[in-house]
Design an enzyme around this catalytic site. Structure first.
Site, PDB file in Angstrom:
ATOM      1  N   CYS A 137      -3.360   4.445  -8.645  1.00  0.00           N
ATOM      2  CA  CYS A 137      -2.143   3.325  -8.846  1.00  0.00           C
ATOM      3  C   CYS A 137      -2.445   2.568 -10.074  1.00  0.00           C
ATOM      4  O   CYS A 137      -1.165   2.507 -10.585  1.00  0.00           O
ATOM      5  CB  CYS A 137      -2.343   1.956  -7.868  1.00  0.00           C
ATOM      6  SG  CYS A 137      -0.633   0.884  -8.080  1.00  0.00           S
ATOM      7  N   CYS A 138      -3.337   2.059 -10.475  1.00  0.00           N
ATOM      8  CA  CYS A 138      -3.830   1.366 -12.337  1.00  0.00           C
ATOM      9  C   CYS A 138      -3.127   2.767 -13.234  1.00  0.00           C
ATOM     10  O   CYS A 138      -2.525   2.538 -14.159  1.00  0.00           O
ATOM     11  CB  CYS A 138      -5.044   1.057 -11.796  1.00  0.00           C
ATOM     12  SG  CYS A 138      -5.652  -0.387 -11.415  1.00  0.00           S
ATOM     13  N   CYS A 219      -2.818  -8.362 -10.535  1.00  0.00           N
ATOM     14  CA  CYS A 219      -1.560  -7.314 -10.187  1.00  0.00           C
ATOM     15  C   CYS A 219      -1.975  -8.571  -8.543  1.00  0.00           C
ATOM     16  O   CYS A 219      -2.706  -8.724  -7.790  1.00  0.00           O
ATOM     17  CB  CYS A 219      -2.090  -6.555  -9.669  1.00  0.00           C
ATOM     18  SG  CYS A 219      -1.200  -4.871 -11.060  1.00  0.00           S
ATOM     19  N   CYS A 222      -4.719  -7.324  -5.726  1.00  0.00           N
ATOM     20  CA  CYS A 222      -5.638  -6.694  -6.060  1.00  0.00           C
ATOM     21  C   CYS A 222      -6.660  -8.304  -6.843  1.00  0.00           C
ATOM     22  O   CYS A 222      -7.218  -8.392  -7.953  1.00  0.00           O
ATOM     23  CB  CYS A 222      -4.986  -5.690  -6.779  1.00  0.00           C
ATOM     24  SG  CYS A 222      -4.830  -4.801  -6.228  1.00  0.00           S
ATOM     25  N   CYS A 247      -9.977  -1.692 -13.773  1.00  0.00           N
ATOM     26  CA  CYS A 247      -7.896  -0.853 -14.390  1.00  0.00           C
ATOM     27  C   CYS A 247      -8.478   0.142 -14.458  1.00  0.00           C
ATOM     28  O   CYS A 247      -7.636   0.800 -14.319  1.00  0.00           O
ATOM     29  CB  CYS A 247      -7.212  -1.861 -14.353  1.00  0.00           C
ATOM     30  SG  CYS A 247      -7.401  -2.194 -16.384  1.00  0.00           S
TER      31      CYS A 247
HETATM   32 FE1  SF4 Z   1      -1.704  -1.163  -8.542  1.00  0.00          FE
HETATM   33 FE2  SF4 Z   1      -3.681  -3.327  -7.947  1.00  0.00          FE
HETATM   34 FE3  SF4 Z   1      -4.313  -1.687  -9.662  1.00  0.00          FE
HETATM   35 FE4  SF4 Z   1      -2.365  -3.047  -9.616  1.00  0.00          FE
HETATM   36  S1  SF4 Z   1      -4.176  -3.238 -10.183  1.00  0.00           S
HETATM   37  S2  SF4 Z   1      -2.133  -1.135 -10.758  1.00  0.00           S
HETATM   38  S3  SF4 Z   1      -1.138  -3.264  -7.752  1.00  0.00           S
HETATM   39  S4  SF4 Z   1      -3.784  -1.187  -7.757  1.00  0.00           S
END
Ligand code: SF4
Length: 266
Positions: A137-138, A219, A222, A247
């Site tokens: 996701c990151c 985010c 998170c 991240c």
């Molecule tokens: Fe995804 Fe969380 Fe990374 Fe944002 S901080 S990109 S929501 S995993």
């Protein structure tokens, strides 16, 4: 698709001004650290004229740096990454920042088709299910947009400070990322109290979530508030065991390729 195990965190309503009351302090050596930060930015802006950008998260440190850029009329672009999962407070701050300084911010977003495909396969809150999914996701929402943001640029400016974590203890004013691009960290030796002293004395807007005990804001899914005595970054990906969790933006200098959409969950 497996069920998400981590419930959302309830955030206490921010109390305006609490961060200043808690953190702002004029420590010995503040003026010297401030002058050093300005000199570092001026030298970098001169050396990389037209090819340098501040990658801002709109966190407290980044607000200091943008204020220095504007105040000293440095020819540096300011860019933010809108991951699509930011807090409403962060999005509102983006608008306030542009109005406050009278500048346009570059806004970079993830690839919509790739994000949709990832969510269709793993769900919107896949980050809670495994470190691999979280990093994927990151990779999609942060690392890949950063790589586009930095393309064609020879230097980028960050708000990294040595005090933020053991992982960042070796941060220096001038560094190179893994692609060989200059990475400028003008606040490398600043203290948390310095950051808040600057914001307070210069009337710089900041994210009200800092008032809700979120020193490090990412985010919404998170980031949680931290408790007294917890590590500065304890509220980021708090469900993961790895104390070095990041991240990927600052581990790789955006050199890493985002993970593929099909990711193992264990
Ligand atoms: Fe995804 Fe969380 Fe990374 Fe944002 S901080 S990109 S929501 S995993």
């Amino acid at each position: 698709m497996a069920e998400t195990r981590i419930p959302p965190i309830r955030i206490e309503p921010p109390l305006p001004g609490r961060a200043f009351a808690l953190y702002a302090q004029r420590l010995p050596g503040y003026e010297e650290r401030l002058q050093q930060a300005v000199a570092t930015l001026q030298q970098a802006a001169c050396a990389h004229a037209g090819r340098i950008v501040q990658a801002s998260s709109l966190g407290a440190e980044d607000m200091v740096i943008t204020d220095l850029i504007v105040r000293h009329r440095l020819p540096v672009a300011v860019a933010v990454i809108d991951t699509g999962r930011l807090h409403a407070e962060t999005l509102a701050l983006r608008q306030r920042a542009m109005a406050h300084w009278g500048i346009a911010l570059e806004v970079w977003q993830p690839d919509t088709a790739e994000v949709r495909a990832f969510e269709a396969e793993h769900g919107a809150d896949a980050m809670y299910r495994s470190p691999a999914l979280r990093h994927a996701c990151c990779g999609l929402r942060k690392v890949e947009p950063l790589r586009r943001l930095l393309a064609g640029r020879t230097a980028w400016i960050t708000g990294l400070r040595r005090e933020q974590s053991g992982q960042r203890a070796g941060v220096s004013l001038l560094d190179l990322d893994e692609t060989g691009r200059a990475k400028v960290n003008p606040l490398a030796d600043w203290r948390w109290a310095d950051v808040w002293h600057y914001l307070q004395t210069h009337g710089v807007p900041y994210n009200p979530l800092h008032d809700a005990f979120m020193p490090s804001i990412g985010c919404a899914p998170c980031t949680r508030p931290i408790a007294v005595g917890e590590d500065f970054r304890a509220g980021r990906w708090w469900w993961e065991d790895d104390p070095r969790r990041e991240c990927g933006l600052h581990l790789s200098g955006a050199a890493a390729t985002p993970l593929p959409l099909s990711v193992a969950e264990s």
